[in-house]
Design an enzyme around this catalytic site. Sequence first.
Site, PDB file in Angstrom:
ATOM      1  N   CYS A  45       0.814  -1.211   0.000  1.00 29.75           N
ATOM      2  CA  CYS A  45       0.000   0.000   0.000  1.00 29.75           C
ATOM      3  C   CYS A  45       0.854   1.270   0.000  1.00 29.75           C
ATOM      4  CB  CYS A  45      -0.910  -0.019   1.235  1.00 29.75           C
ATOM      5  SG  CYS A  45      -1.839   1.501   1.468  1.00 29.75           S
ATOM      6  N   TRP A  82      -7.214  -6.933   5.585  1.00 27.97           N
ATOM      7  CA  TRP A  82      -5.774  -7.097   5.799  1.00 27.97           C
ATOM      8  C   TRP A  82      -5.569  -8.095   6.932  1.00 27.97           C
ATOM      9  CZ3 TRP A  82      -3.207  -5.120   1.962  1.00 27.97           C
ATOM     10  CH2 TRP A  82      -3.702  -3.988   1.303  1.00 27.97           C
ATOM     11  N   VAL A 118     -11.863  -1.024   6.358  1.00 24.10           N
ATOM     12  CA  VAL A 118     -10.616  -1.191   7.114  1.00 24.10           C
ATOM     13  C   VAL A 118      -9.451  -0.886   6.198  1.00 24.10           C
ATOM     14  CG1 VAL A 118      -9.143  -2.829   8.337  1.00 24.10           C
ATOM     15  CG2 VAL A 118     -11.620  -2.906   8.659  1.00 24.10           C
ATOM     16  N   VAL A 120      -5.090   0.361   5.787  1.00 20.20           N
ATOM     17  CA  VAL A 120      -3.752   0.492   6.348  1.00 20.20           C
ATOM     18  C   VAL A 120      -3.181   1.826   5.867  1.00 20.20           C
ATOM     19  CG1 VAL A 120      -3.180  -1.944   6.649  1.00 20.20           C
ATOM     20  CG2 VAL A 120      -2.906  -0.916   4.400  1.00 20.20           C
ATOM     21  N   TYR A 183      -5.501   5.694  -9.239  1.00 15.50           N
ATOM     22  CA  TYR A 183      -6.637   4.871  -8.815  1.00 15.50           C
ATOM     23  C   TYR A 183      -7.900   5.270  -9.567  1.00 15.50           C
ATOM     24  CZ  TYR A 183      -4.023   2.761  -4.996  1.00 15.50           C
ATOM     25  OH  TYR A 183      -3.119   2.031  -4.273  1.00 15.50           O
TER      26      TYR A 183
END
Length: 340
Positions: A45, A82, A118, A120, A183
């Site tokens: 990421c 994750w 969720v 990171v 993205y």
Amino acid sequence: MRANEVPSEEITRDPAAFADRVTADGRFGRVAEPGRYRLVVSRACPWAHRTVIVRRLMGLEDAVSLAVTDPVQEVIDGDPHWVFTEATGSPGGRDPVLGVHALREAYLARDPGYTGGVSVPGLVDVTTGHLATNDYDRLSLDLAGEWGPLAREGAPDLYPEPLRDEIEAVGAEVYRDLNNGVYRAGFAPDQEHYDRAVAGVFARLDDLEARLSSRRYLVGETVTLADVRLFTTLVRFDAVYHGHFKCNIAKLTEYPALWAYARDLFQTPGFGDTTHFDHIRVHYYRVHTGINPTGIVAAGPDPAQWLAPHGRAALGGPPFGRATLPGPVPEGERVPDIAA
């Protein structure tokens, strides 16, 4: 968005679900204490990679421990999560410090009723198991300047006050057109959205090429957070964004100044030694089944090209000015070497 979906509308990013700030003086309620917090990241990421770079440059490895998830998310209750696995050094598929299999357990420990996404990085309070923050941008800023005496001697000033307005102005443009633009191109719901996004990506790359033709770093004369924010996208560009996200008008290697700049950073301790190309390629090609339904992982490009001479030293002084380079990577945090 689930791993096997393509959005029906242009991709947007939700604000951080939890944004507690951790500082040396505790003025926001949380005090930076050695061993109190664990930084959970995926090496794939780019947003998490920013925090890993800053943590290393500031020498905070002993103060805040690092937990690395598997690059391939696991689908739990219909959503990708994750998770920790044996393959990434977590015995029994649980993080050895937090005791959790999925990062979402720290979200639920903080708020049992939480139903959102969720992401990171996540900074987790080891004493409670609660997620403190998943605000990657604020976390990077705080790790760079708010952990006070826990930072190493000789740590750089990555966010110098006289340059903050310029760092943020440049960062906003880079985020809009490039960090997030790749993205928006890759997950575009239709041709019109793709065309607009990919045009923005390459207009920004052209602008950066011109800017970096006569200066070594993006803002000022040393490495700042502006460079960290840009690097994590550049280092993924040819490996995944060019092909997987259809950002294929040109490769990074076709921009002389920008490619040399990226190699300069890569060869600076803290940047290349926190980059895991295998995790990057495996994550993007395996997880995004909506745009790569076969899950076949591309073989290239050869990462050894990142070690080629860059010649950028002629444009300025050392990367951190009077500050020093970080020491060796801790044994348990090393990424695979790139063969020259």
